[in-house]
Design an enzyme around this catalytic site. Structure first.
Site, PDB file in Angstrom:
ATOM      1  N   ARG A 121      74.663  37.672   8.382  1.00 43.14           N
ATOM      2  CA  ARG A 121      74.623  38.718   7.181  1.00 43.14           C
ATOM      3  C   ARG A 121      75.112  37.679   5.786  1.00 43.14           C
ATOM      4  NH1 ARG A 121      78.216  40.148  11.125  1.00 43.14           N
ATOM      5  NH2 ARG A 121      77.464  42.769  12.525  1.00 43.14           N
ATOM      6  N   LYS A 143      68.064  38.422  -7.585  1.00 46.91           N
ATOM      7  CA  LYS A 143      66.966  39.500  -7.396  1.00 46.91           C
ATOM      8  C   LYS A 143      66.245  39.356  -5.740  1.00 46.91           C
ATOM      9  CE  LYS A 143      66.820  43.480 -10.488  1.00 46.91           C
ATOM     10  NZ  LYS A 143      65.664  44.084 -11.501  1.00 46.91           N
ATOM     11  N   GLU A 185      56.279  36.242 -19.706  1.00 44.75           N
ATOM     12  CA  GLU A 185      58.417  36.178 -19.405  1.00 44.75           C
ATOM     13  C   GLU A 185      59.047  35.362 -20.642  1.00 44.75           C
ATOM     14  OE1 GLU A 185      59.179  38.977 -17.882  1.00 44.75           O
ATOM     15  OE2 GLU A 185      57.431  38.995 -16.600  1.00 44.75           O
ATOM     16  N   LYS A 227      68.224  34.835 -19.926  1.00 45.04           N
ATOM     17  CA  LYS A 227      68.325  35.574 -18.118  1.00 45.04           C
ATOM     18  C   LYS A 227      70.234  35.759 -17.624  1.00 45.04           C
ATOM     19  CE  LYS A 227      66.487  37.544 -14.129  1.00 45.04           C
ATOM     20  NZ  LYS A 227      65.149  37.330 -13.553  1.00 45.04           N
ATOM     21  N   GLU A 237      72.038  45.562 -12.769  1.00 47.85           N
ATOM     22  CA  GLU A 237      71.632  46.057 -13.760  1.00 47.85           C
ATOM     23  C   GLU A 237      71.580  47.711 -13.244  1.00 47.85           C
ATOM     24  OE1 GLU A 237      67.057  45.538 -13.535  1.00 47.85           O
ATOM     25  OE2 GLU A 237      66.953  47.623 -13.754  1.00 47.85           O
ATOM     26  N   ARG A 241      70.706  45.387 -17.844  1.00 54.40           N
ATOM     27  CA  ARG A 241      69.621  43.984 -17.642  1.00 54.40           C
ATOM     28  C   ARG A 241      69.250  44.616 -17.467  1.00 54.40           C
ATOM     29  NH1 ARG A 241      70.108  40.656 -11.992  1.00 54.40           N
ATOM     30  NH2 ARG A 241      68.322  39.768 -12.126  1.00 54.40           N
ATOM     31  N   ASN A 245      63.499  44.488 -18.921  1.00 53.68           N
ATOM     32  CA  ASN A 245      61.717  44.948 -19.065  1.00 53.68           C
ATOM     33  C   ASN A 245      61.203  45.604 -19.566  1.00 53.68           C
ATOM     34  OD1 ASN A 245      62.476  45.365 -15.979  1.00 53.68           O
ATOM     35  ND2 ASN A 245      63.357  47.463 -16.495  1.00 53.68           N
ATOM     36  N   HIS A 248      57.211  46.194 -20.102  1.00 53.65           N
ATOM     37  CA  HIS A 248      57.565  46.140 -18.338  1.00 53.65           C
ATOM     38  C   HIS A 248      56.973  47.489 -17.393  1.00 53.65           C
ATOM     39  CE1 HIS A 248      58.845  42.402 -18.032  1.00 53.65           C
ATOM     40  NE2 HIS A 248      58.330  41.840 -16.830  1.00 53.65           N
ATOM     41  N   HIS A 252      54.149  47.203 -15.844  1.00 48.77           N
ATOM     42  CA  HIS A 252      53.760  47.733 -13.942  1.00 48.77           C
ATOM     43  C   HIS A 252      53.084  48.337 -13.858  1.00 48.77           C
ATOM     44  CE1 HIS A 252      58.146  46.045 -13.363  1.00 48.77           C
ATOM     45  NE2 HIS A 252      57.765  45.981 -12.889  1.00 48.77           N
ATOM     46  N   HIS A 265      51.237  39.108 -12.785  1.00 49.55           N
ATOM     47  CA  HIS A 265      52.328  40.358 -13.120  1.00 49.55           C
ATOM     48  C   HIS A 265      51.886  39.603 -14.490  1.00 49.55           C
ATOM     49  CE1 HIS A 265      55.917  42.098 -13.841  1.00 49.55           C
ATOM     50  NE2 HIS A 265      56.181  40.480 -14.257  1.00 49.55           N
TER      51      HIS A 265
HETATM   52  N1  LIG Z   1      63.805  38.544  -8.221  1.00 51.65           N
HETATM   53  C1  LIG Z   1      63.511  38.324  -9.637  1.00 51.65           C
HETATM   54  O1  LIG Z   1      64.130  38.718 -10.005  1.00 51.65           O
HETATM   55  C2  LIG Z   1      61.633  38.682  -9.884  1.00 51.65           C
HETATM   56  C3  LIG Z   1      61.684  38.488 -11.222  1.00 51.65           C
HETATM   57  C4  LIG Z   1      60.650  38.732 -11.029  1.00 51.65           C
HETATM   58  C5  LIG Z   1      59.190  38.225 -10.224  1.00 51.65           C
HETATM   59  N2  LIG Z   1      59.924  38.687  -9.256  1.00 51.65           N
HETATM   60  C6  LIG Z   1      58.645  38.734  -7.999  1.00 51.65           C
HETATM   61  O2  LIG Z   1      58.372  36.855  -8.289  1.00 51.65           O
HETATM   62  C7  LIG Z   1      56.853  37.303  -8.108  1.00 51.65           C
HETATM   63  C8  LIG Z   1      55.261  36.711  -8.129  1.00 51.65           C
HETATM   64  O3  LIG Z   1      55.966  35.416  -8.689  1.00 51.65           O
HETATM   65  P1  LIG Z   1      54.959  33.645  -9.022  1.00 51.65           P
HETATM   66  O4  LIG Z   1      54.430  34.495 -10.466  1.00 51.65           O
HETATM   67  O5  LIG Z   1      56.125  32.546  -8.560  1.00 51.65           O
HETATM   68  O6  LIG Z   1      53.884  34.389  -7.320  1.00 51.65           O
HETATM   69  P2  LIG Z   1      53.802  33.266  -6.581  1.00 51.65           P
HETATM   70  O7  LIG Z   1      54.897  33.287  -6.050  1.00 51.65           O
HETATM   71  O8  LIG Z   1      52.703  34.305  -5.834  1.00 51.65           O
HETATM   72  O9  LIG Z   1      53.073  32.012  -6.858  1.00 51.65           O
HETATM   73  C9  LIG Z   1      51.574  32.502  -7.657  1.00 51.65           C
HETATM   74  C10 LIG Z   1      50.783  31.304  -6.925  1.00 51.65           C
HETATM   75  O10 LIG Z   1      50.409  30.237  -7.238  1.00 51.65           O
HETATM   76  C11 LIG Z   1      51.054  29.161  -6.029  1.00 51.65           C
HETATM   77  N3  LIG Z   1      51.720  27.375  -6.005  1.00 51.65           N
HETATM   78  C12 LIG Z   1      53.002  27.892  -6.408  1.00 51.65           C
HETATM   79  N4  LIG Z   1      53.884  27.053  -7.391  1.00 51.65           N
HETATM   80  C13 LIG Z   1      52.865  25.964  -7.574  1.00 51.65           C
HETATM   81  C14 LIG Z   1      52.927  24.674  -7.609  1.00 51.65           C
HETATM   82  N5  LIG Z   1      53.797  24.114  -8.166  1.00 51.65           N
HETATM   83  N6  LIG Z   1      51.027  23.779  -7.851  1.00 51.65           N
HETATM   84  C15 LIG Z   1      50.291  24.630  -7.285  1.00 51.65           C
HETATM   85  N7  LIG Z   1      50.409  26.039  -6.402  1.00 51.65           N
HETATM   86  C16 LIG Z   1      51.533  26.523  -6.629  1.00 51.65           C
HETATM   87  C17 LIG Z   1      51.735  29.785  -4.877  1.00 51.65           C
HETATM   88  O11 LIG Z   1      51.474  29.786  -3.464  1.00 51.65           O
HETATM   89  C18 LIG Z   1      50.986  30.797  -5.610  1.00 51.65           C
HETATM   90  O12 LIG Z   1      49.140  30.840  -4.853  1.00 51.65           O
HETATM   91  C19 LIG Z   1      56.655  38.584  -7.144  1.00 51.65           C
HETATM   92  O13 LIG Z   1      56.672  39.123  -6.040  1.00 51.65           O
HETATM   93  C20 LIG Z   1      57.635  39.612  -8.511  1.00 51.65           C
HETATM   94  O14 LIG Z   1      58.343  40.693  -7.063  1.00 51.65           O
HETATM   95  C21 LIG Z   1      60.818  38.414  -8.772  1.00 51.65           C
HETATM   96 ZN   LIG Z   2      58.439  40.264 -15.284  1.00 46.59          ZN
END
Ligand SMILES: NC(=O)c1ccc[n+]([C@@H]2O[C@H](COP(=O)([O-])OP(=O)(O)OC[C@H]3O[C@@H](n4cnc5c(N)ncnc54)[C@H](O)[C@@H]3O)[C@@H](O)[C@H]2O)c1
Ligand SMILES: [Zn+2]
Length: 358
Positions: A121, A143, A185, A227, A237, A241, A245, A248, A252, A265
């Site tokens: 939990r 999130k 972003e 942020k 949100e 918040r 977007n 987006h 999206h 993305h």
């Molecule tokens: N929680 C939130 O508020 C929020 C906001 C935006 C996006 N997201 C989520 O984030 C995800 C996308 O995240 P992302 O863009 O970081 O992608 P990711 O986590 O897939 O990373 C991108 C790639 O880079 C590699 N990588 C990461 N750090 C590295 C480093 N320092 N050196 C070499 N390689 C590295 C990873 O292994 C991967 O192959 C999506 O699932 C999205 O839904 C969440």
């Molecule tokens: Zn985004």
């Protein structure tokens, strides 16, 4: 090192930002009152570079690291990986006072955060984001969640970390395409909240892409502060918040109609921001000069700015209607009301189509 804080009463937490601060992770965890076992959730791509220094730092501060590696990729942000994490946490008998540390990009952060939110939990968790996107966006705000076959991020929770540690030095190993995607972003924060950040990006985009440490720290700190302020104002949100977007809605939709395989993305958000800016101009919220500056900056970052000819605009609008649960044929957009200001506005699909075809 810069220290910011996200102020959410008893859920408040610090964000540490610096160059080469990864070896301080143990000390900072101890300072946050954490102790015992630390489940380090990562993937092999990231762990290859950064697990050992984290493990060593944890050990030096009296922690015991439990490595949990998930396969790399968005397709592994799912219930199966979550099950793997639970199995390991239960197998190692992690207790309520143990913690989970997410070492990776947004995929690892969302997954590890949701595991932490639900295991027993809720156990404390720490974000050590290693992509630019995760450093300026997903690691802050709480999130967490996983994807389902029926859609992205459908299962999740709002659950804030105990601390966020951002080491800009880890960006040196990040593929350039991922770095650029993260810049979308950062540009977004300039457009919606901060004309000074926007102007700084206009002047210093090249230096930023070359990974100048001081500039990275300053830019990431400004982004996290924006942020954090938005999250403080509307943690779950309810309404405000959603300004995050900006760009987006089209972004999206573009990701969806191209099957999540063609665009990162941030790349889709690059196109989406140009289109949201065009709509803002069409509706009279923004002048042509602001529009040109936004278009030029997104282009300068190396992000795409156009919807490719192969994408049908009616498919795109349909995807937006599904995503945004359109009411009465209108879709809610975040408009830019002049650089640094936003406004929510409902648009008819005919108006959207006109701006997208222009
Ligand atoms: N929680 C939130 O508020 C929020 C906001 C935006 C996006 N997201 C989520 O984030 C995800 C996308 O995240 P992302 O863009 O970081 O992608 P990711 O986590 O897939 O990373 C991108 C790639 O880079 C590699 N990588 C990461 N750090 C590295 C480093 N320092 N050196 C070499 N390689 C590295 C990873 O292994 C991967 O192959 C999506 O699932 C999205 O839904 C969440
Ligand atoms: Zn985004």
């Amino acid at each position: 090192m810069q220290i910011l804080s996200v102020n959410l009463g008893e859920r408040s937490y610090p964000i540490y930002i610096g160059a080469g601060i990864l070896p301080r992770v143990g000390e900072l965890l101890a300072q946050a009152g954490l102790r015992g076992k630390v489940a380090v959730v990562s993937n092999p791509t990231v762990a290859k570079f950064y697990f050992d220094p984290v493990d060593q730092a944890l050990r030096q501060a009296g922690f015991e690291a439990l490595p949990i590696f998930i396969r790399d990729g968005e397709e592994h942000k799912n219930l199966t990986s979550l099950q793997t994490i639970y199995d390991r946490l239960i197998g190692a008998r992690l207790e309520r006072k143990s913690c989970v540390l997410a070492l990776g990009g947004g995929v690892i952060g969302d997954l590890a955060g949701f595991a932490a939110a639900t295991y027993l939990r809720g156990v404390p968790y720490v974000q050590v984001p290693t992509t630019l996107l995760a450093q300026v966006d997903s690691s802050v705000g709480g999130k967490t969640g996983v994807n389902h076959a029926g859609g992205k991020n459908l299962i999740g929770a709002f659950y804030q970390p105990k601390l966020v540690l951002i080491d800009v030095a880890v960006l040196k190993t990040l593929p350039r395409r991922e770095l650029i995607a993260g810049l979308a972003e950062v540009i977004k924060y300039g457009v919606i909240e901060d004309p000074t950040l926007f102007a700084r990006l206009e002047a210093q985009m090249d230096k930023l892409i070359e990974l100048d440490n001081d500039l990275l720290i300053e830019t990431i700190a400004t982004s996290c502060a924006i942020k954090g302020k938005v999250v403080e104002a509307d943690e779950r949100e309810e309404d405000y918040r959603a300004v995050l977007n900006f760009g987006h809605t089209v972004g999206h939709a573009l990701e969806a109609v191209t099957g999540y395989t063609e665009y990162l993305h941030g790349e889709a958000v690059g196109v989406g921001m140009v289109k949201a800016a065009a709509l803002s101009r069409q509706q009279g919220f923004m002048d042509g000069n602001d529009f040109d500056r936004i278009l030029q900056l997104i282009r300068k970052a190396g992000l795409p700015t156009e919807i490719p000819e192969s994408v049908s605009l009616s498919d795109l609008i349909q995807a937006m209607e599904v995503d945004k649960k359109a009411a009465g044929g209108k879709i809610k957009f975040v408009m830019c009301n002049g650089l640094g200001k936003t406004k929510f506005h409902w648009l008819a699909t005919s108006e959207i189509l006109a701006a997208l075809s222009a």
